[in-house]
Design a protein around this motif. Structure first.
Motif, PDB file in Angstrom:
ATOM      1  N   TYR A 240       0.822  -1.208   0.000  1.00  0.00           N
ATOM      2  CA  TYR A 240       0.000   0.000   0.000  1.00  0.00           C
ATOM      3  C   TYR A 240       0.852   1.252   0.000  1.00  0.00           C
ATOM      4  O   TYR A 240       1.938   1.281   0.585  1.00  0.00           O
ATOM      5  N   MET A 241       0.298   2.292  -0.631  1.00  0.00           N
ATOM      6  CA  MET A 241       0.885   3.624  -0.578  1.00  0.00           C
ATOM      7  C   MET A 241      -0.252   4.635  -0.488  1.00  0.00           C
ATOM      8  O   MET A 241      -1.398   4.337  -0.842  1.00  0.00           O
ATOM      9  N   TYR A 242       0.065   5.814  -0.012  1.00  0.00           N
ATOM     10  CA  TYR A 242      -0.913   6.884   0.107  1.00  0.00           C
ATOM     11  C   TYR A 242      -1.422   7.259  -1.288  1.00  0.00           C
ATOM     12  O   TYR A 242      -0.637   7.300  -2.238  1.00  0.00           O
ATOM     13  N   PRO A 243      -2.738   7.507  -1.448  1.00  0.00           N
ATOM     14  CA  PRO A 243      -3.303   7.782  -2.783  1.00  0.00           C
ATOM     15  C   PRO A 243      -2.633   8.936  -3.533  1.00  0.00           C
ATOM     16  O   PRO A 243      -2.479   8.875  -4.743  1.00  0.00           O
ATOM     17  N   GLN A 244      -2.205   9.980  -2.831  1.00  0.00           N
ATOM     18  CA  GLN A 244      -1.544  11.118  -3.481  1.00  0.00           C
ATOM     19  C   GLN A 244      -0.022  11.021  -3.362  1.00  0.00           C
ATOM     20  O   GLN A 244       0.675  12.028  -3.315  1.00  0.00           O
ATOM     21  N   ALA A 245       0.477   9.820  -3.343  1.00  0.00           N
ATOM     22  CA  ALA A 245       1.916   9.596  -3.145  1.00  0.00           C
ATOM     23  C   ALA A 245       2.736  10.153  -4.306  1.00  0.00           C
ATOM     24  O   ALA A 245       2.276  10.228  -5.445  1.00  0.00           O
TER      25      ALA A 245
ATOM     26  N   LYS B 129       6.106  10.267  -6.950  1.00  0.00           N
ATOM     27  CA  LYS B 129       6.725   9.274  -7.835  1.00  0.00           C
ATOM     28  C   LYS B 129       7.798   8.491  -7.088  1.00  0.00           C
ATOM     29  O   LYS B 129       8.006   7.313  -7.348  1.00  0.00           O
ATOM     30  N   ARG B 130       8.498   9.152  -6.171  1.00  0.00           N
ATOM     31  CA  ARG B 130       9.518   8.473  -5.363  1.00  0.00           C
ATOM     32  C   ARG B 130       8.881   7.374  -4.517  1.00  0.00           C
ATOM     33  O   ARG B 130       9.438   6.286  -4.372  1.00  0.00           O
ATOM     34  N   THR B 131       7.726   7.674  -3.940  1.00  0.00           N
ATOM     35  CA  THR B 131       7.018   6.672  -3.141  1.00  0.00           C
ATOM     36  C   THR B 131       6.584   5.507  -4.018  1.00  0.00           C
ATOM     37  O   THR B 131       6.753   4.349  -3.642  1.00  0.00           O
ATOM     38  N   ALA B 132       6.012   5.824  -5.182  1.00  0.00           N
ATOM     39  CA  ALA B 132       5.576   4.767  -6.101  1.00  0.00           C
ATOM     40  C   ALA B 132       6.746   3.870  -6.483  1.00  0.00           C
ATOM     41  O   ALA B 132       6.606   2.646  -6.561  1.00  0.00           O
ATOM     42  N   ALA B 133       7.920   4.468  -6.674  1.00  0.00           N
ATOM     43  CA  ALA B 133       9.107   3.680  -7.021  1.00  0.00           C
ATOM     44  C   ALA B 133       9.501   2.760  -5.868  1.00  0.00           C
ATOM     45  O   ALA B 133       9.856   1.590  -6.087  1.00  0.00           O
ATOM     46  N   LEU B 134       9.435   3.259  -4.635  1.00  0.00           N
ATOM     47  CA  LEU B 134       9.731   2.427  -3.465  1.00  0.00           C
ATOM     48  C   LEU B 134       8.748   1.254  -3.377  1.00  0.00           C
ATOM     49  O   LEU B 134       9.155   0.102  -3.188  1.00  0.00           O
ATOM     50  N   VAL B 135       7.476   1.547  -3.517  1.00  0.00           N
ATOM     51  CA  VAL B 135       6.441   0.508  -3.432  1.00  0.00           C
ATOM     52  C   VAL B 135       6.663  -0.544  -4.508  1.00  0.00           C
ATOM     53  O   VAL B 135       6.585  -1.750  -4.243  1.00  0.00           O
ATOM     54  N   GLU B 136       6.948  -0.107  -5.730  1.00  0.00           N
ATOM     55  CA  GLU B 136       7.189  -1.051  -6.827  1.00  0.00           C
ATOM     56  C   GLU B 136       8.382  -1.954  -6.537  1.00  0.00           C
ATOM     57  O   GLU B 136       8.316  -3.167  -6.756  1.00  0.00           O
TER      58      GLU B 136
ATOM     59  N   GLY C 152      -1.382  -7.142  -5.642  1.00  0.00           N
ATOM     60  CA  GLY C 152      -1.208  -5.818  -6.200  1.00  0.00           C
ATOM     61  C   GLY C 152      -0.707  -4.748  -5.253  1.00  0.00           C
ATOM     62  O   GLY C 152      -0.574  -4.941  -4.054  1.00  0.00           O
ATOM     63  N   MET C 153      -0.449  -3.609  -5.881  1.00  0.00           N
ATOM     64  CA  MET C 153      -0.050  -2.387  -5.183  1.00  0.00           C
ATOM     65  C   MET C 153      -1.294  -1.511  -5.142  1.00  0.00           C
ATOM     66  O   MET C 153      -1.876  -1.231  -6.185  1.00  0.00           O
ATOM     67  N   LYS C 154      -1.666  -1.066  -3.954  1.00  0.00           N
ATOM     68  CA  LYS C 154      -2.963  -0.418  -3.784  1.00  0.00           C
ATOM     69  C   LYS C 154      -2.829   0.912  -3.034  1.00  0.00           C
ATOM     70  O   LYS C 154      -1.968   1.048  -2.169  1.00  0.00           O
ATOM     71  N   PRO C 155      -3.724   1.845  -3.351  1.00  0.00           N
ATOM     72  CA  PRO C 155      -3.755   3.085  -2.574  1.00  0.00           C
ATOM     73  C   PRO C 155      -4.524   2.873  -1.272  1.00  0.00           C
ATOM     74  O   PRO C 155      -5.474   2.092  -1.230  1.00  0.00           O
ATOM     75  N   ALA C 156      -4.094   3.548  -0.211  1.00  0.00           N
ATOM     76  CA  ALA C 156      -4.806   3.469   1.073  1.00  0.00           C
ATOM     77  C   ALA C 156      -4.501   4.721   1.894  1.00  0.00           C
ATOM     78  O   ALA C 156      -3.382   5.226   1.881  1.00  0.00           O
ATOM     79  N   ASN C 157      -5.507   5.175   2.607  1.00  0.00           N
ATOM     80  CA  ASN C 157      -5.381   6.370   3.436  1.00  0.00           C
ATOM     81  C   ASN C 157      -5.021   5.975   4.873  1.00  0.00           C
ATOM     82  O   ASN C 157      -5.658   6.416   5.818  1.00  0.00           O
ATOM     83  N   PHE C 158      -3.999   5.118   5.028  1.00  0.00           N
ATOM     84  CA  PHE C 158      -3.555   4.698   6.357  1.00  0.00           C
ATOM     85  C   PHE C 158      -2.737   5.821   6.999  1.00  0.00           C
ATOM     86  O   PHE C 158      -1.953   6.494   6.321  1.00  0.00           O
ATOM     87  N   ALA C 159      -2.877   5.989   8.298  1.00  0.00           N
ATOM     88  CA  ALA C 159      -2.204   7.086   9.010  1.00  0.00           C
ATOM     89  C   ALA C 159      -0.698   7.097   8.788  1.00  0.00           C
ATOM     90  O   ALA C 159      -0.115   8.159   8.552  1.00  0.00           O
TER      91      ALA C 159
ATOM     92  N   ALA D 165       6.736   6.196   1.775  1.00  0.00           N
ATOM     93  CA  ALA D 165       6.288   5.210   2.764  1.00  0.00           C
ATOM     94  C   ALA D 165       5.534   4.086   2.079  1.00  0.00           C
ATOM     95  O   ALA D 165       4.764   4.320   1.142  1.00  0.00           O
ATOM     96  N   VAL D 166       5.770   2.878   2.555  1.00  0.00           N
ATOM     97  CA  VAL D 166       5.098   1.691   2.029  1.00  0.00           C
ATOM     98  C   VAL D 166       4.624   0.837   3.199  1.00  0.00           C
ATOM     99  O   VAL D 166       5.289   0.767   4.236  1.00  0.00           O
ATOM    100  N   LEU D 167       3.477   0.228   3.032  1.00  0.00           N
ATOM    101  CA  LEU D 167       2.961  -0.751   4.000  1.00  0.00           C
ATOM    102  C   LEU D 167       2.890  -2.083   3.273  1.00  0.00           C
ATOM    103  O   LEU D 167       2.264  -2.178   2.215  1.00  0.00           O
ATOM    104  N   VAL D 168       3.568  -3.089   3.826  1.00  0.00           N
ATOM    105  CA  VAL D 168       3.681  -4.409   3.186  1.00  0.00           C
ATOM    106  C   VAL D 168       2.872  -5.436   3.969  1.00  0.00           C
ATOM    107  O   VAL D 168       3.065  -5.581   5.182  1.00  0.00           O
ATOM    108  N   GLU D 169       1.988  -6.144   3.279  1.00  0.00           N
ATOM    109  CA  GLU D 169       1.243  -7.275   3.853  1.00  0.00           C
ATOM    110  C   GLU D 169       1.875  -8.544   3.300  1.00  0.00           C
ATOM    111  O   GLU D 169       1.818  -8.810   2.101  1.00  0.00           O
ATOM    112  N   CYS D 170       2.500  -9.338   4.173  1.00  0.00           N
ATOM    113  CA  CYS D 170       3.341 -10.473   3.757  1.00  0.00           C
ATOM    114  C   CYS D 170       2.599 -11.790   3.580  1.00  0.00           C
ATOM    115  O   CYS D 170       3.222 -12.798   3.241  1.00  0.00           O
TER     116      CYS D 170
END
Length: 186
Positions: free
Chosen positions: A96-101, A103-110, A126-133, A142-147
């Motif tokens: 997951y990444m913040y919806p308005q992340a 390009k640097r964040t998107a690269a980290l998530v990828e 998949g890689m998904k948008p989420a409004n997590f705190a 920032a990335v949130l990983v579900e393993c």
């Protein structure tokens, strides 16, 4: 030198974050994973800090504030997923990444996501948008990983195994290092 914040999602006292049979406590998985990733990153000369504590549940806003105060290069939140409270067929890895992340964040998530999928061989959710705190309130990529799913019998067994924990830690560490390398060369 790069600085990474590792966040063992939730906390040791968070209720309900466990497999249906109670054998797998999410925080135990998350914190061991953080320790393993930290080991790999330290070997590569990366500074690593934690936003969690083993003695208490650190509030989400405090976790983000720690990362922001340290002006870290990236924030990585580690989790084991669940679908309800009983065994079911939900399975796989998602990030997951913040919806308005940025390009640097998107690269980290990828980088982290593709490394996990390649190394672990689990279903790609998949890689998904989420409004997590922790994604919204951090000022760095920032990335949130579900393993994997604690509510899937097969994946709960994997999440309990040392081999899978090593596999996940190496994959996430590799993804972070790849991202850091591309950050320096672009």
């Amino acid at each position: 030198m790069a600085t990474i914040i590792l966040d063992a999602g939730h906390g040791p006292l968070t209720p309900g974050k466990r497999s249906p049979d109670g054998k797998l406590l999410e925080y135990q998985f998350n914190s061991e994973l953080a320790d393993r990733i930290r080991h790999y990153l330290l070997l590569e000369g990366v500074d690593v800090f934690y936003s969690h504590e083993n003695s208490r549940d650190v509030p989400l806003t405090e976790r983000a504030a720690i990362a922001n105060k340290l002006d870290a290069d990236a924030f990585v939140s580690l989790h084991a997923n669940a679908f309800g409270n009983s065994w079911n067929e939900a399975q796989g890895i998602e990030t997951y990444m913040y919806p308005q992340a940025s390009k640097r964040t998107a690269a980290l998530v990828e980088q982290v996501h593709h490394s996990m999928i390649t190394a672990c061989g689990r279903k790609d959710r998949g890689m998904k948008p989420a409004n997590f705190a922790v994604l919204r309130e951090t000022k760095m990529p920032a990335v949130l990983v579900e393993c994997g799913f604690m509510t899937n019998r097969e994946e709960a067994g994997l999440l309990l195994s040392r081999a899978y924990r090593v596999q996940c830690a190496r994959a996430i560490g590799f993804g972070i290092l790849n991202w850091l390398y591309h950050e320096k060369t672009t």
